[in-house]
Design a protein around this motif. Structure first.
Motif, mmCIF file in Angstrom:
data_model
loop_
_atom_site.group_PDB
_atom_site.id
_atom_site.type_symbol
_atom_site.label_atom_id
_atom_site.label_comp_id
_atom_site.label_asym_id
_atom_site.label_seq_id
_atom_site.Cartn_x
_atom_site.Cartn_y
_atom_site.Cartn_z
ATOM 1 N N UNK A 119 1.489 0.240 -11.940
ATOM 2 C CA UNK A 119 0.517 -0.073 -10.896
ATOM 3 C C UNK A 119 -0.281 1.172 -10.542
ATOM 4 N N UNK A 120 -1.492 0.957 -10.103
ATOM 5 C CA UNK A 120 -2.233 1.986 -9.386
ATOM 6 C C UNK A 120 -3.020 1.286 -8.289
ATOM 7 N N UNK A 121 -3.763 2.044 -7.500
ATOM 8 C CA UNK A 121 -4.473 1.418 -6.393
ATOM 9 C C UNK A 121 -5.659 2.275 -5.960
ATOM 10 N N UNK A 122 -6.570 1.625 -5.267
ATOM 11 C CA UNK A 122 -7.648 2.308 -4.551
ATOM 12 C C UNK A 122 -7.518 1.944 -3.080
ATOM 13 N N UNK A 123 -7.475 2.952 -2.226
ATOM 14 C CA UNK A 123 -7.401 2.711 -0.788
ATOM 15 C C UNK A 123 -8.733 3.089 -0.141
ATOM 16 N N UNK A 124 -9.132 2.307 0.843
ATOM 17 C CA UNK A 124 -10.396 2.516 1.551
ATOM 18 C C UNK A 124 -10.134 2.378 3.044
ATOM 19 N N UNK B 39 -14.418 5.690 3.563
ATOM 20 C CA UNK B 39 -13.944 6.665 2.577
ATOM 21 C C UNK B 39 -12.927 5.986 1.661
ATOM 22 N N UNK B 40 -12.841 6.468 0.420
ATOM 23 C CA UNK B 40 -11.923 5.872 -0.560
ATOM 24 C C UNK B 40 -11.158 6.955 -1.298
ATOM 25 N N UNK B 41 -10.017 6.552 -1.833
ATOM 26 C CA UNK B 41 -9.169 7.465 -2.586
ATOM 27 C C UNK B 41 -8.439 6.676 -3.662
ATOM 28 N N UNK B 42 -8.325 7.258 -4.850
ATOM 29 C CA UNK B 42 -7.609 6.612 -5.952
ATOM 30 C C UNK B 42 -6.207 7.211 -6.048
ATOM 31 N N UNK B 43 -5.222 6.378 -6.328
ATOM 32 C CA UNK B 43 -3.835 6.852 -6.427
ATOM 33 C C UNK B 43 -3.683 7.843 -7.574
ATOM 34 N N UNK B 44 -2.710 8.733 -7.437
ATOM 35 C CA UNK B 44 -2.440 9.728 -8.482
ATOM 36 C C UNK B 44 -1.002 9.665 -8.990
ATOM 37 N N UNK C 30 -6.363 -1.887 -2.615
ATOM 38 C CA UNK C 30 -6.504 -2.792 -3.750
ATOM 39 C C UNK C 30 -5.503 -2.351 -4.812
ATOM 40 N N UNK C 31 -4.453 -3.145 -4.986
ATOM 41 C CA UNK C 31 -3.414 -2.824 -5.974
ATOM 42 C C UNK C 31 -3.785 -3.455 -7.307
ATOM 43 N N UNK C 32 -3.635 -2.685 -8.386
ATOM 44 C CA UNK C 32 -3.880 -3.176 -9.746
ATOM 45 C C UNK C 32 -2.577 -3.143 -10.536
ATOM 46 N N UNK C 33 -2.359 -4.162 -11.336
ATOM 47 C CA UNK C 33 -1.109 -4.302 -12.093
ATOM 48 C C UNK C 33 -1.394 -4.372 -13.591
ATOM 49 N N UNK C 34 -0.576 -3.625 -14.360
ATOM 50 C CA UNK C 34 -0.723 -3.565 -15.806
ATOM 51 C C UNK C 34 0.613 -3.918 -16.458
ATOM 52 N N UNK C 35 0.587 -4.776 -17.452
ATOM 53 C CA UNK C 35 1.767 -4.991 -18.273
ATOM 54 C C UNK C 35 1.800 -3.958 -19.388
ATOM 55 N N UNK C 36 2.973 -3.410 -19.673
ATOM 56 C CA UNK C 36 3.104 -2.343 -20.668
ATOM 57 C C UNK C 36 4.045 -2.756 -21.788
ATOM 58 N N UNK C 37 3.878 -2.122 -22.939
ATOM 59 C CA UNK C 37 4.897 -2.207 -23.975
ATOM 60 C C UNK C 37 6.065 -1.317 -23.578
#
Length: 386
Positions: free
Chosen positions: A161-166, A198-203, A240-247
């Motif tokens: 997961x990663x996210x953008x917060x505003x 203001x916005x910030x991307x997760x690290x 805004x949470x984003x989800x990725x499926x991984x191998x």
């Protein structure tokens, strides 16, 4: 990631430290083969927008520092003939529109830079299930934010997961006038300087796995914590949470990366040789690269948190944001001095005097207390509630 050192030397060093309690600083040597490695990171977002980040490992004394790789040609190729290309910018970023890609086609990534060609094999597409929910609970004097997800087909198992917060920003003081072209004039009411965002991307690397579970379901996975006294939750906050499926291989790579970034500074960290990526140098197969490229779909879900969600009664300083904005009064003949010292006018104060004269002074404050554009954008996001 951490500095590469000779392992027998580590053991010898450890013995010396224990035996003699040596307090002198130790700087381990770093093999030159780990300098100037290409680092390629990204997720080919099938049906969305894809960002590929390219960089090089830096100085031998700090090989974790990354130097952007600009002007590299980045190409996505499909096994059905699809081809998309772009060039990395000065920050090493290449952004490609991949909305037209389809899960039925497999893709590889090719990079041409510095006279060499780098490439992945055809990647396995992973379709991410929907995020069931993003929620929060009050924890550790703030808001702990969680994601919940599951896959009925039991096919995902490995998640990232990663996210953008505003968050909303408001100026401490409204301002009706400004100093412009040597005069104090009314502000243009069409230029918003009071409400910004203001916005910030997760690290951080956020991972979860249901590999050892009977059901492919993950519940209450923490992704962020916002302190109650943060500027982010003074008015309205969004994530805004984003989800990725991984191998499994991609998950294992990121797991090592996560451990390394959390343990920087210890001499027993995992070595760079354990971080072999999936991008190969076709021009020189012996050249090592770092980073991992994955492919698949991305799902997302948004959560809003309002100041009204704070504990009743304010709960003291743990939930109170304090902005140091003290207004002051400037006489007319000192106005230019304070303007040059990065202060702005809150109001012009006019006092009629006997005989028809007027006395003028100005209420002022630091510019960041008046013009919110210094801390964010004055363009309201489309998704922001009224």
């Amino acid at each position: 990631m951490s500095k590469l050192v000779n392992k027998p030397a580590i053991f010898l060093l450890f013995v010396i430290l224990v035996t003699y309690a040596c307090k002198d600083p130790f700087t381990p040597g770093v093999d030159a083969q780990y300098k100037n490695l290409l680092v390629a990171e990204g997720f080919i977002n099938i049906g969305g927008e894809t960002t590929i980040q390219l960089s090089r490992t830096g100085d031998l004394n700090d090989w974790q520092s990354l130097i952007p790789e600009k002007d590299a040609v980045v190409t996505i190729e499909g096994d059905h003939g699809t081809q998309l290309s772009g060039t990395s910018d000065s920050n090493g970023r290449c952004v490609l529109s991949t909305r037209g890609l389809d899960l039925s086609e497999r893709y590889l990534l090719k990079i041409i830079t510095d006279g060499k060609t780098y490439q992945t094999s055809y990647l396995e597409n992973k379709k991410s299930p929907e995020i069931d929910s993003v929620n929060f609970r009050i924890e550790n004097k703030g808001f702990r934010i969680f994601v919940n997800t599951h896959d009925d087909a039991n096919q995902t198992r490995y998640y990232n997961w990663d996210y953008t917060e505003t968050w909303e920003i408001r100026s401490a003081f409204p301002s009706a006038v400004e100093y412009k072209s040597g005069k104090v004039v009314p502000r243009d009411p069409n230029v918003n300087i009071q409400y910004c965002w203001a916005s910030n991307r997760s690290s951080a690397i956020l991972l979860g796995s249901s590999e050892r579970l009977k059901e492919d379901r993950l519940t209450m996975i923490p992704v962020n914590h916002v302190p109650g006294n943060s500027v982010k939750v003074v008015y309205m906050y969004s994530i805004l949470a984003r989800q990725y499926g991984l191998t499994r291989e991609a998950y294992q790579y990121l797991e090592i990366m996560k451990k390394n970034t959390e343990q920087i500074g210890t001499i027993f960290d995992a070595q760079p040789s354990e971080l072999k990526g999936n991008v190969i140098c076709l021009s020189d197969p012996e050249e090592q690269t770092l980073g991992w490229i994955s492919a698949g779909t991305v799902t997302e879900k948004r959560l809003f948190i309002s100041y009204k969600n704070k504990p009743p009664g304010g709960a003291g300083e743990d939930w109170l944001y304090i902005q140091r904005c003290e207004p002051f009064v400037s006489p007319k003949d000192s106005l230019l001095y304070y303007i040059n010292a990065r202060n702005l006018i809150i109001s012009e104060n006019i006092f009629p005097q006997p005989g028809g004269n007027v006395w003028i002074n100005y209420t002022m404050a630091r510019e960041e207390c008046i013009d919110c554009r210094l801390r964010g954008s004055n363009i309201k996001p489309d998704y922001w509630p009224e």
